[in-house]
Design a protein around this motif. Structure first.
Motif, short mmCIF file in Angstrom:
data_model
loop_
_atom_site.label_atom_id
_atom_site.label_comp_id
_atom_site.label_asym_id
_atom_site.label_seq_id
_atom_site.Cartn_x
_atom_site.Cartn_y
_atom_site.Cartn_z
N ASN B 98 0.74 -1.19 -0.03
CA ASN B 98 0.07 -0.03 0.10
C ASN B 98 0.70 1.26 -0.02
O ASN B 98 2.12 1.05 -0.02
N PHE B 99 0.38 2.38 -0.14
CA PHE B 99 1.15 3.50 -0.41
C PHE B 99 2.04 3.83 0.90
O PHE B 99 3.06 4.37 0.82
N LEU B 100 1.70 3.49 2.07
CA LEU B 100 2.35 3.86 3.25
C LEU B 100 3.67 3.04 3.27
O LEU B 100 4.83 3.48 3.56
N ALA B 235 2.89 16.41 8.67
CA ALA B 235 1.58 15.90 8.43
C ALA B 235 0.94 16.45 7.07
O ALA B 235 0.31 15.76 6.49
N LEU B 236 1.28 17.73 6.62
CA LEU B 236 0.67 18.12 5.55
C LEU B 236 1.42 17.24 4.14
O LEU B 236 0.56 16.65 3.51
N VAL B 241 0.80 12.99 0.27
CA VAL B 241 1.12 11.37 -0.34
C VAL B 241 0.01 10.58 -0.43
O VAL B 241 -0.23 9.75 -1.33
N TRP B 242 -0.76 10.79 0.74
CA TRP B 242 -1.87 9.78 0.97
C TRP B 242 -2.97 9.88 -0.20
O TRP B 242 -3.48 9.23 -0.81
N THR B 247 -5.93 8.69 -4.84
CA THR B 247 -6.50 9.13 -6.45
C THR B 247 -5.56 8.54 -7.59
O THR B 247 -6.08 8.50 -8.69
N GLY B 248 -4.20 8.41 -7.33
CA GLY B 248 -3.56 7.61 -8.31
C GLY B 248 -2.97 8.74 -9.18
O GLY B 248 -2.36 8.71 -10.27
#
Lengths: 311, 253
Positions: B98-100, B235-236, B241-242, B247-248
């Motif tokens: 996953n992205f993380l 955090a921003l 990144v999240w 959304t890809g």
């Protein structure tokens, strides 16, 4: 056999509105080799990319061994290996490291013996410490395959594995696929070389303009749609098919020097014996006789141009 | 969490660093030495102490930050842009991660490289000036946080960039000015009041101030504010990144 890959009503429309896949349905059995044939832009790569997670489906569902590719993507993707069409590799990395990377990325712990086996099988062991940029194009393709197989997938996608590859390497590829079948790996390959599908596939799917026109057992397909041709070369030149032979499906070729007779291989009687007798009666002298069977290529061309023939 | 995958990405990215170790280290060490010669010796000798610290020592935290920020950004942006450029991104997108996990691998490696270079510069500075670190733990914490947050920013730039020029654009046009105007080579209190107010909008000010506090116990803004600022910035970046992976954007159609 149970389907290992199940595609249901899959649709993919790109942001520009282009519909690359229109309602694709396909079941692929475990252990089979299926070739997806289609002209450029038919949607072959989009289909593979969607199943593998590189593009997102617009609607429809795909499951791999029962795992949905979206909701259960970890399990689904662990089972899949992908060999992309374009050679994309880290040029400065060593062969063995890039294969280890792929294995780890797909969640398998480092296991040198497995990587060694794989590289040996793909004749890459001698090159394991070479940087990828030093390898020939064919070797790079092998590295791509090694990367795709590094995590021991059960389903392998080969996107045009032999595009731009010389004959010898193509044969090697086919051997590799054959070996994988022995290991129980399901292989889905796309190609526009009909010869390739004919040589290695169990089933053939024809895809055109985002739709699967037909999926059939290769031999059945060949038999069902296979027509045979008998070319009768004559010593004399004819202007037209003689009236006595009007009852046969005959055409003139080679400026009237050849009579071409089409017949169905599966028919009880092919009518060849009778034709030859009648030719003699008509007083025609035969120079040579040749028979030809239509290849998958002919079938493919006729399908893409007349999709209703598939019904 | 797919730790094996994170480790694989991390190791693979670090290998790139070790392959080019010499050039990775020579250039920051050389440029730092030049800064010491120019700012520390040539100009610094004419500048009085800044808040009780010799000018040569005063610029050390700023110099480290300058290099660490630019290195974090360039390593992380290149790290993710390169697979996009050569096409190997297909593998990341088709992997059970996953992205993380992707971010942890790439950003972790980029931050480690930047840390490494930061430590080398600190070591280099011992040859030029006499410095003592009052709060070593706080210094390390600030260094780590800065590396991570700027590597995140770099990661975003790498995803966004469509070509190599764009890859250089953000660091050159935004980050370098922010870092130079963020008090790397001076104390904010040395500026006219208007510019002091404007400086408060520069996030880098808080990082350098906090980092300098860890060295000398002096700062432009309170240490609490510095920590808040860096937490907010991280955090921003994480949020961005999240969103990118959700959304890809620029990676998945």
């Amino acid at each position: 056999m149970a389907a290992i890959l199940s595609i249901r009503n899959l649709r993919k429309a790109y942001a520009g509105g282009f519909e690359a896949l229109k309602d694709v349905n396909l079941d692929i059995d475990e252990g089979e080799i299926i070739a997806l044939l289609g002209p450029n832009g038919a949607g072959k790569t989009t289909l593979i990319s969607t199943v593998c997670g590189i593009t997102m489906p617009t609607s429809g569902s795909v499951t791999v061994a029962g795992h949905d590719i979206l909701t259960d993507y970890r399990q689904a993707r662990r089972l899949i290996g992908l060999v992309p069409q374009e050679i994309a590799l880290e040029p400065f990395e060593k062969v063995i490291n890039t294969v280890r990377f792929s294995r780890g990325l797909f969640g398998k712990g480092r296991k040198d013996s497995a990587v060694e086996d794989l590289l040996k099988r793909l004749s890459l062991w001698d090159k394991k410490d070479s940087q990828i940029r030093e390898l020939s194009g064919g070797m790079k393709r092998r590295v791509l395959i090694a990367k795709a197989l590094a995590h021991e997938p059960r389903v392998l996608f080969l996107d045009e594995p032999t595009a731009g590859v010389d004959v010898e390497l193509r044969k090697d590829m086919w051997e590799i696929v054959e070996q994988l079948r022995a290991d129980g790996v399901t292989t889905i390959l796309t190609t526009h070389y009909i010869e390739e599908a004919e040589a290695i596939a169990d089933r053939v799917g024809v895809i055109s303009k985002g739709e699967i026109l037909l999926v059939e057992d290769k031999d059945t397909l060949m038999a069902r749609m296979g027509k045979k041709q008998l070319d009768v070369q004559l010593t004399t030149q004819l202007d037209a098919v003689p009236d006595v032979l009007a009852g046969y499906d005959l055409a003139l070729g080679d400026e009237g020097r050849t009579l071409i007779y089409s017949y169905d291989v599966n028919a009880e009687r092919t009518g060849i014996t009778k034709l030859l007798t009648d030719l003699q009666k008509a007083g025609l002298q035969l120079k040579d006789v040749v028979t030809r069977q239509s290849s998958l290529e002919d079938i493919f061309v006729s399908l893409v141009h007349e999709p209703e023939a598939a019904q | 969490m797919n730790w094996t995958a994170i480790r694989a990405i991390y190791v693979f990215e670090m290998a790139r660093f070790f392959r080019t170790m010499a050039q990775s280290l020579i250039s920051p060490v050389l440029s730092t030495s030049l800064y010491f010669v120019v700012f520390g010796a040539a100009i610094g000798s004419r500048i009085q102490e800044v808040e009780g610290v010799s000018y040569g020592a005063f610029i050390v935290p700023g110099l480290i930050m300058l290099t660490v920020m630019t290195q974090s950004i360039s390593n992380a942006s290149f790290g993710i842009y390169f697979p996009k450029f050569i096409g190997t991104i297909y593998e990341l997108l088709s992997a059970p991660v996953n992205f993380l996990e992707i971010v942890m691998g790439y950003v972790g490696a980029a931050a480690t490289k930047a840390m490494f270079i930061g430590v080398i510069i600190l070591t280099t500075s011992f040859f030029f000036v006499d410095i003592q670190i009052q709060n070593p733990l706080a210094m390390i914490a600030f260094l780590v946080l800065t590396c991570i947050s700027f590597a995140l920013l770099g990661f975003i730039i790498g995803i966004w960039a469509g070509n190599f020029e764009q890859l250089q654009l953000v660091p050159l046009l935004i980050v370098t000015p922010l870092v130079f105007l963020g008090g790397s080579f001076y104390s904010i209190s040395m500026l006219p009041p208007v510019w002091q107010t404007i400086s408060m909008f520069n996030p880098v000010v808080y990082l350098i101030s906090g980092f300098r506090w860890a060295f000398f116990g002096i700062s432009d803004v309170s240490i609490g504010t510095s920590l808040m600022a860096i937490a907010l910035f991280t955090a921003l970046c994480l949020g961005a990144v999240w969103w990118i992976f959700k959304t890809g954007w620029r990676i998945r159609q």
